[in-house]
Design a protein around this motif. Structure first.
Motif, mmCIF file in Angstrom:
data_model
loop_
_atom_site.group_PDB
_atom_site.id
_atom_site.type_symbol
_atom_site.label_atom_id
_atom_site.label_comp_id
_atom_site.label_asym_id
_atom_site.label_seq_id
_atom_site.Cartn_x
_atom_site.Cartn_y
_atom_site.Cartn_z
ATOM 1 N N ASN A 16 1.864 32.197 46.924
ATOM 2 C CA ASN A 16 2.553 33.382 46.368
ATOM 3 C C ASN A 16 1.807 34.474 46.250
ATOM 4 O OD1 ASN A 16 4.721 31.730 46.449
ATOM 5 N ND2 ASN A 16 4.874 31.293 44.202
ATOM 6 N N TRP A 289 5.306 31.240 38.024
ATOM 7 C CA TRP A 289 5.397 31.473 39.775
ATOM 8 C C TRP A 289 4.079 31.713 40.196
ATOM 9 C CZ3 TRP A 289 4.222 35.824 42.465
ATOM 10 C CH2 TRP A 289 4.668 35.977 43.497
ATOM 11 N N ASN A 322 12.618 30.003 36.697
ATOM 12 C CA ASN A 322 12.153 30.371 38.358
ATOM 13 C C ASN A 322 13.180 29.461 39.137
ATOM 14 O OD1 ASN A 322 10.323 32.059 37.860
ATOM 15 N ND2 ASN A 322 8.676 30.446 37.537
#
Ligand code: 6R9
Length: 647
Positions: A16, A289, A322
């Motif tokens: 990510n 995240w 999330n």
């Protein structure tokens, strides 16, 4: 053996956050925090998007910490409603019971939404509304997450109390928060042992100052017999199950409180750490995240208890905001045997696993076999939290559990921080065993000396944070002055963490542990003052001093020096009684590991206990006592040395 572990091949490509992302965005986040956090804030669903981003001053004169101050949102909408269209049938929570043969639950986002709405309606019917406090004293069952989110839905402020705390500790927290309602269960289960949760609540509510509590909702969990005191006590299912599946969410200002969580400090009673809605939720979701590299098909498991901040941010709020699948485990790592964690990993195909060093050390002691007999092929990322991880445990975690395939994120943060402040981003940074590496976006750590001078380059000292971040606590509940004094008075203009740290030539941070009178026992914070107050409450105790000492499994153990009232006799029975007394006053997690009789305590001429000396005796380092010339009576030390642990 290399002490730098590069990002495993393949991980960076799918991460990510890559190294380039980190370097670009971190620079922006400190150069232009308003622009950066204004942009990141769009990851939440706002009822009114914020136009004000950051109103912060650490100055005593115009002290304030506010983020997104004109924004409105509801945390439960962000964790539930927002996912219904795209992920309604995705599993939000997996419940793995204490007993491996017990019933597993897969709760979808749609089902979790309905459960939260039913409880939200029930709470409203019971007269709970925006701003009211609700105490949650539950085992690690789905209802714990439901209770937190139902409070968030109706704007009530939850205060979760860890199931290992005693009736007295519940009463302290109820009294301080003025809670109107308690949600508990008949009993909890941990390693097949029953925890009498409802009985503890009953005992707490007999103590003075707890009459604010009007209702106790009791989840039927083990089916064990409990006393129901009508009309105060109500069965959860009887009140909740018949409620409608939808519940209008309360419009919350970003700065409206979301929860209070009590944590130990260096002085007095535990403090009610207050977190607000917008900044906290954004920070929990964004760190989750980025640090855990969460993807839609991950099965994510954080082994913490919801009674601690890690459970709040990284079992409930972060993962659910999330849209992730988050596993809740009721049991303990050693039951029925030392393979349990890895069996659960295989059973549910867990891909991201987050635990505490104390658990790793305890399992490491059982050898590799309980790990090796499981597959663990599903794992791709490992995490650590709660205390410094020793390099030996780190390497075992990496080599044996992760088979050299999974990066480890050693995440440093505190209850006060709301989310992770210093940690590897697993696709960006090579890791070093024992280092929490680099700051998260928007976080500016610094190391200061005792005089508050900011040190540069390679150095060691006290860890401070130079600026605010959205997940920062906003106050000590009911005591703004204590908030300022605890965190902002020591080094003006900076947040003082209470931790020591070292920075190496690569700019990596190494947390060295608490520099205040807080000890970290198996990742749980315990104030030495709390244990001392509990001990002196005993009628036979005149004085007590408590320090930490190195403990192989727990990281630190609790070492208590006790001086008896004149005429009382030291005995093994009394020793046991005092340990039991502390368990009763605070809870089993505060049990002294070692209790030493002290005919007298080492004091300065002005009467201050010299803890430095007590720490050295507890560490079994009699040759490092240092300067004892300021002692009123140096012979006191000799008497203590003769009877010390390990002497
Ligand atoms: C999240 C949590 C906070 C204290 C903190 C520090 C220690 C936490 C750590 C760590 C070294 C890590 N701590 N994580 N020390 N490395 N990765 O644990 O919050 O219960 O408030 O404890 O724990 O000493 O100050 P909390």
């Amino acid at each position: 053996m290399s002490d730098v572990y590069p990002v495993p091949e393949g991980f960076a490509a799918q991460a990510n956050v890559t190294k380039a992302d980190y370097e670009r965005d971190y620079a922006e986040s400190v150069r232009d925090p308003e622009g950066f956090w204004g942009r990141i804030a769009q990851r939440l669903e706002w009822m009114t998007p914020p136009t004000r981003i950051r109103d912060v001053s650490y100055d005593r004169q115009n002290f304030q910490i506010r983020w997104f101050a004109d924004g409105e949102l509801n945390a439960s909408v962000n964790c539930l409603d927002r996912h219904l269209a795209t992920r309604g049938d995705k599993t939000a929570l997996i419940f793995e019971p204490d007993d491996p043969a017990g019933e597993v639950l897969h709760v979808t986002y749609r089902d979790l939404h309905a459960r939260v709405c039913r409880l939200g309606n029930a709470l409203r019917n019971l007269g709970v509304g925006k701003g009211d406090r609700v105490t949650i004293y539950l085992p690690m069952i789905v209802e714990a997450a439901v209770a937190m989110l139902a409070c968030a839905r109706i704007g009530a402020i939850h205060t979760v109390v860890f199931g290992g705390f005693s009736a007295n500790s519940i009463a302290d927290r109820v009294r301080d928060s003025g809670a109107k309602l308690i949600i508990t269960a008949d009993e909890g289960l941990r390693g097949s042992k029953k925890v009498p949760l409802k009985a503890n609540v009953d005992a707490a509510l007999k103590l003075p100052g707890t009459t604010t509590v009007e209702t106790v909702l009791v989840v039927r969990h083990t089916g064990g017999a409990v006393d129901m005191q009508m009309p105060r006590d109500r069965w959860y299912d009887a009140v909740v199950d018949s409620q409608p599946d939808t519940c209008e969410p309360e419009r919350m200002n970003a700065e409206d409180p979301l929860f209070i969580l009590y944590t130990s400090g260096s002085t007095g009673k535990p403090k009610g750490v207050l977190h607000t809605t917008g900044g906290y939720l954004l920070f929990a979701s964004y760190t989750h995240w980025a640090v855990f590299d969460i993807k839609d098909d991950d099965v994510y498991w954080c082994t913490a208890d919801v009674g601690w901040v890690t459970g709040h941010s990284y079992i409930v709020y972060g993962p659910l905001a999330n849209g992730a699948t988050s596993l809740m485990f009721e049991g303990v790592p050693s039951y029925p045997d030392a393979s349990r964690f890895w069996q659960v990993v295989d059973k549910h195909q867990v891909s991201i696993f987050y635990t505490a060093p104390t658990a790793i050390r305890a399992l490491m002691r059982e050898g590799d076999e309980p790990v090796r007999k499981t597959s663990r092929k599903s794992l791709r990322l490992l995490g650590s939290v709660g205390e410094p991880i020793n390099p030996e445990a780190w390497r075992w975690y990496y080599d044996v559990v992760g088979e050299g395939r999974c990066p480890i994120v050693d995440t440093w943060w505190q209850t006060e921080n709301g989310g992770i402040l210093i940690s590897p981003l697993p696709g960006a940074w090579a890791t070093k065993p024992g280092s929490a590496t680099k700051p998260f976006f928007g976080v500016q750590p610094a190391i200061v000396d005792a005089a508050g001078n900011v040190l540069e380059g390679e150095c060691e000292g006290n860890l401070v944070i130079m600026d605010s971040w959205p997940g920062q606590m906003r106050t000590v509940y009911g005591d703004d002055q204590r908030f300022f004094d605890t965190y902002f008075a020591a080094y003006p203009g900076m947040y003082f963490t209470g931790d020591g740290a070292r920075r190496d030539a690569d700019g990596y941070y190494w947390i060295t542990g608490r520099v205040d009178d807080v000890i970290n026992v198996s990742g749980h914070r315990i104030g030495t003052a709390e244990v001392e107050s509990a001990l002196v409450l005993h009628p036979k105790v005149a004085e007590a001093a408590v320090v930490g000492f190195p403990h192989d499994i727990k990281g630190q153990g609790i070492y208590a020096y006790v001086t008896l009232v004149a005429g009382e006799v030291e005995s093994d029975e009394l020793l046991k009684e005092l340990v039991a007394h502390v368990r009763k006053e605070i809870g089993p997690i505060a049990s002294p590991d070692f209790l030493q009789w002290a005919p007298a305590l080492p004091k300065t001429r002005s009467g201050k206990i010299m803890r430095r000396i007590l720490r050295k005796i507890a560490e079994n380092a009699p040759d490092q006592l240092g300067d004892t010339s300021t002692l009123a009576d140096p012979s006191v030390v000799d008497a203590l040395l003769d009877n010390r642990r390990g002497a």
